[in-house]
Design a protein around this motif. Structure first.
Motif, PDB file in Angstrom:
ATOM      1  N   PRO A  54      29.909  74.915  77.148  1.00  0.00           N
ATOM      2  CA  PRO A  54      30.451  75.400  76.104  1.00  0.00           C
ATOM      3  C   PRO A  54      29.571  75.907  74.614  1.00  0.00           C
ATOM      4  N   ASN A  55      30.636  76.812  74.239  1.00  0.00           N
ATOM      5  CA  ASN A  55      30.069  77.208  73.365  1.00  0.00           C
ATOM      6  C   ASN A  55      28.702  77.259  72.898  1.00  0.00           C
ATOM      7  N   ASN A  56      28.055  77.787  73.942  1.00  0.00           N
ATOM      8  CA  ASN A  56      26.482  78.125  74.139  1.00  0.00           C
ATOM      9  C   ASN A  56      25.371  76.931  73.427  1.00  0.00           C
ATOM     10  N   ILE A  57      26.122  75.583  73.638  1.00  0.00           N
ATOM     11  CA  ILE A  57      25.320  73.790  73.439  1.00  0.00           C
ATOM     12  C   ILE A  57      24.213  74.003  74.329  1.00  0.00           C
ATOM     13  N   PRO A  58      23.168  73.900  74.795  1.00  0.00           N
ATOM     14  CA  PRO A  58      22.057  73.722  75.621  1.00  0.00           C
ATOM     15  C   PRO A  58      22.255  72.332  76.021  1.00  0.00           C
ATOM     16  N   ILE A  59      22.286  72.197  77.041  1.00  0.00           N
ATOM     17  CA  ILE A  59      22.502  71.056  77.993  1.00  0.00           C
ATOM     18  C   ILE A  59      21.219  69.863  77.848  1.00  0.00           C
ATOM     19  N   GLN A  60      21.422  69.258  77.048  1.00  0.00           N
ATOM     20  CA  GLN A  60      19.907  67.662  76.725  1.00  0.00           C
ATOM     21  C   GLN A  60      19.839  67.257  79.001  1.00  0.00           C
ATOM     22  N   VAL A  61      18.820  67.481  78.554  1.00  0.00           N
ATOM     23  CA  VAL A  61      17.516  67.558  80.009  1.00  0.00           C
ATOM     24  C   VAL A  61      16.631  65.896  79.860  1.00  0.00           C
ATOM     25  N   PHE A  62      17.316  64.965  81.089  1.00  0.00           N
ATOM     26  CA  PHE A  62      16.602  64.245  80.872  1.00  0.00           C
ATOM     27  C   PHE A  62      15.317  63.721  81.048  1.00  0.00           C
ATOM     28  N   PRO A  63      14.389  63.559  80.614  1.00  0.00           N
ATOM     29  CA  PRO A  63      12.641  63.457  81.883  1.00  0.00           C
ATOM     30  C   PRO A  63      12.795  62.584  82.569  1.00  0.00           C
ATOM     31  N   HIS A 102       5.145  62.293  81.260  1.00  0.00           N
ATOM     32  CA  HIS A 102       6.318  62.830  80.837  1.00  0.00           C
ATOM     33  C   HIS A 102       6.069  64.367  81.475  1.00  0.00           C
ATOM     34  N   VAL A 103       7.108  63.949  83.044  1.00  0.00           N
ATOM     35  CA  VAL A 103       7.245  65.046  83.503  1.00  0.00           C
ATOM     36  C   VAL A 103       8.732  65.445  83.314  1.00  0.00           C
ATOM     37  N   VAL A 104       8.192  66.757  81.774  1.00  0.00           N
ATOM     38  CA  VAL A 104       9.745  67.947  81.729  1.00  0.00           C
ATOM     39  C   VAL A 104       9.461  69.888  81.722  1.00  0.00           C
ATOM     40  N   PRO A 105      10.353  69.803  82.775  1.00  0.00           N
ATOM     41  CA  PRO A 105      11.999  69.511  82.972  1.00  0.00           C
ATOM     42  C   PRO A 105      11.484  68.621  84.025  1.00  0.00           C
ATOM     43  N   PRO A 106      12.218  68.001  84.841  1.00  0.00           N
ATOM     44  CA  PRO A 106      11.980  67.022  85.777  1.00  0.00           C
ATOM     45  C   PRO A 106      11.931  67.717  87.065  1.00  0.00           C
ATOM     46  N   SER A 107      11.059  68.353  87.379  1.00  0.00           N
ATOM     47  CA  SER A 107      10.861  68.644  88.825  1.00  0.00           C
ATOM     48  C   SER A 107       9.743  68.769  89.276  1.00  0.00           C
ATOM     49  N   LEU A 108       9.635  69.746  90.411  1.00  0.00           N
ATOM     50  CA  LEU A 108       8.715  69.700  90.424  1.00  0.00           C
ATOM     51  C   LEU A 108       7.740  70.966  90.105  1.00  0.00           C
ATOM     52  N   VAL A 109       8.070  72.079  89.333  1.00  0.00           N
ATOM     53  CA  VAL A 109       7.455  72.492  88.111  1.00  0.00           C
ATOM     54  C   VAL A 109       7.305  71.426  87.334  1.00  0.00           C
ATOM     55  N   GLY A 110       7.498  71.120  86.585  1.00  0.00           N
ATOM     56  CA  GLY A 110       7.341  70.377  85.428  1.00  0.00           C
ATOM     57  C   GLY A 110       6.476  68.700  85.536  1.00  0.00           C
ATOM     58  N   LEU A 111       6.633  68.121  87.324  1.00  0.00           N
ATOM     59  CA  LEU A 111       5.562  67.436  87.495  1.00  0.00           C
ATOM     60  C   LEU A 111       3.653  68.721  87.702  1.00  0.00           C
ATOM     61  N   ALA A 112       4.169  69.744  87.857  1.00  0.00           N
ATOM     62  CA  ALA A 112       2.251  70.314  87.873  1.00  0.00           C
ATOM     63  C   ALA A 112       1.799  70.132  86.922  1.00  0.00           C
TER      64      ALA A 112
END
Length: 428
Positions: free
Chosen positions: A322-331, A348-358
């Motif tokens: 809410p209020n357009n506050i971005p979510i903090q993503v934990f790597p 360091h995989v950011v974002p924690p996804s296959l795209v981030g790992l690649a």
């Protein structure tokens, strides 16, 4: 009271948490002062109640303890993962009639101690962080063995919601608690926290304050520990009866007649007087990319929040709070080396996804990440698994791997993370 060593929970004692303490920090959870490990007699939790034989009446179909004094709330021992029936009935009360034909009830597992909303959520987060699966629930419902209710849904990891018609008779819902009372500390041998099975019933769909709130105090045991605890109490009561209530040196105390709750095969819920305190409904951090909803970060007071709605599907989740506050993503961080190397390098995989790992593999080893079309993990047991986002996010953080990168005929690459057991990490 003697503590049965096979119960997995210790005696009837609870950890009293200082409201000013930052409960979620590992230091505060581990380094607990013995001054806060108090019995109910030393520091009883007093909950204002209403006494009414009419209106809503709830019952947990499980026996109560005979070791709790009558001036304290009844205690029911239950086994983790075992289903118990909760009955909801309504006896018309002329002094407080219902306005609607259908009512909404929210059944939940909450903490007995007087924690703030913020402390309860942090405590559930600590519990959730120790589970093997992000989808692990605190409260389960066996819908096939539940009758009289409609529109059953998971309101949160520790709560469900359903509708029923009090005029058509009672409701029976089969529930199982999936957390232990001892799950809320890293220390071994701590006394288990008492919990509540709480039911909030609303007369109006949009009401913010429940029409009625009932609760039943429980402690949750592992490996049939509740059965052993009850058997232990029954044997002790039988010895007391045989010896005229005075065990002398066997227990060091005398159990006076009428001092403790009498045994009963079912536990009636108490009617709670306080209705305006918001229930702490816990949605797993995965639903918000492991973000804790800090009221100072969000810019509004959590105490004014209504109960959380059903968890959104992945396709419905927003990347904004809410209020357009971005979510903090934990790597996620991995330790990786090639087979012919000796030194591991951090990925360091950011974002924690296959795209981030690649992207992390491409940046670290000079490979075009867009050409990495296959990502695999070879487990220590020998199985090779195609990775997905959930595996990466929950099961490989800070693990150690040997990386094999193979080129394919079409110019693309496949990367395999070969898990290195701890005993071989220095020589693999």
């Amino acid at each position: 009271m003697p503590s049965p060593v096979d119960s997995g929970i210790g005696g009837d004692m609870s950890l009293i948490v200082n409201p000013k303490e930052e409960f979620f920090t590992s230091e505060s959870l581990i380094e607990r002062s013995t001054e806060r490990a108090l019995s109910h007699r030393d520091s009883p939790v007093i909950i204002p109640k209403l006494h009414n034989a009419l209106g809503f009446q709830y019952v947990l179909e499980a026996p109560i303890s005979t070791s709790i004094r009558k001036e304290d709330d009844r205690m029911t021992y239950v086994n983790k993962g075992q289903f118990y029936t909760v009955s909801l009935d309504y006896i018309p009360d002329p002094m407080k009639p219902l306005k609607n034909v259908t009512v909404k009830s929210q059944l939940m597992v909450v903490f007995r101690e007087d924690k703030t909303y913020e402390e309860e959520i942090k405590t559930w987060q600590f519990w959730h962080s120790r589970q093997h699966s992000a989808k692990q629930r605190i409260l389960e419902v066996d819908s096939k063995n539940s009758v009289g209710l409609t529109n059953l849904e998971e309101l949160a990891h520790n709560a469900v919601q359903f509708y029923w018609n009090p005029a058509e008779g009672g409701v029976k819902i089969s529930i199982a608690v999936q957390c232990l009372s001892t799950d809320f500390s890293n220390q071994k041998g701590v006394k288990g926290l008492p919990l509540h099975v709480q039911i909030d019933t609303y007369d109006g769909e949009n009401d913010k304050i429940p029409f009625h709130r009932g609760y039943c105090q429980i402690k949750v045991f592992c490996d049939k520990g509740a059965n052993r605890k009850m058997l232990h109490e029954n044997r002790r009561d039988e010895k007391r009866r045989m010896q005229g209530g005075d065990l002398g040196n066997l227990s060091g105390r005398k159990k006076s007649d009428g001092e403790f709750h009498e045994g009963c095969d079912r536990s009636e819920f108490y009617h709670m007087k306080e209705l305006d305190k918001p229930a702490a409904l816990f949605n797993a951090p995965d639903d918000y990319d492991r973000t804790y909803l800090d009221p100072q970060t969000l810019g509004y007071d959590l105490s004014d929040m209504e109960p959380m709605v059903k968890r959104p599907r992945p396709s419905e989740r927003s990347t904004q709070l809410p209020n357009n506050i971005p979510i903090q993503v934990f790597p996620v961080m991995l330790y990786v080396r090639k087979r012919d190397e000796q030194i591991y390098m951090p990925l360091h995989v950011v974002p924690p996804s296959l795209v981030g790992l690649a992207q992390a593999i491409g940046n670290k080893f000079g490979i075009d990440s867009d050409k990495i079309t296959g990502l695999f993990k070879r487990c220590a047991k020998g199985a090779t698994v195609r990775m997905d986002d959930d595996m990466l996010r929950h099961y490989v953080n800070e693990d150690t791997f040997v990386l094999d990168v193979e080129s394919n005929d079409d110019g693309s690459f496949s990367a395999t993370l070969i898990e290195v057991p701890p005993q071989y990490q220095s020589t693999a």
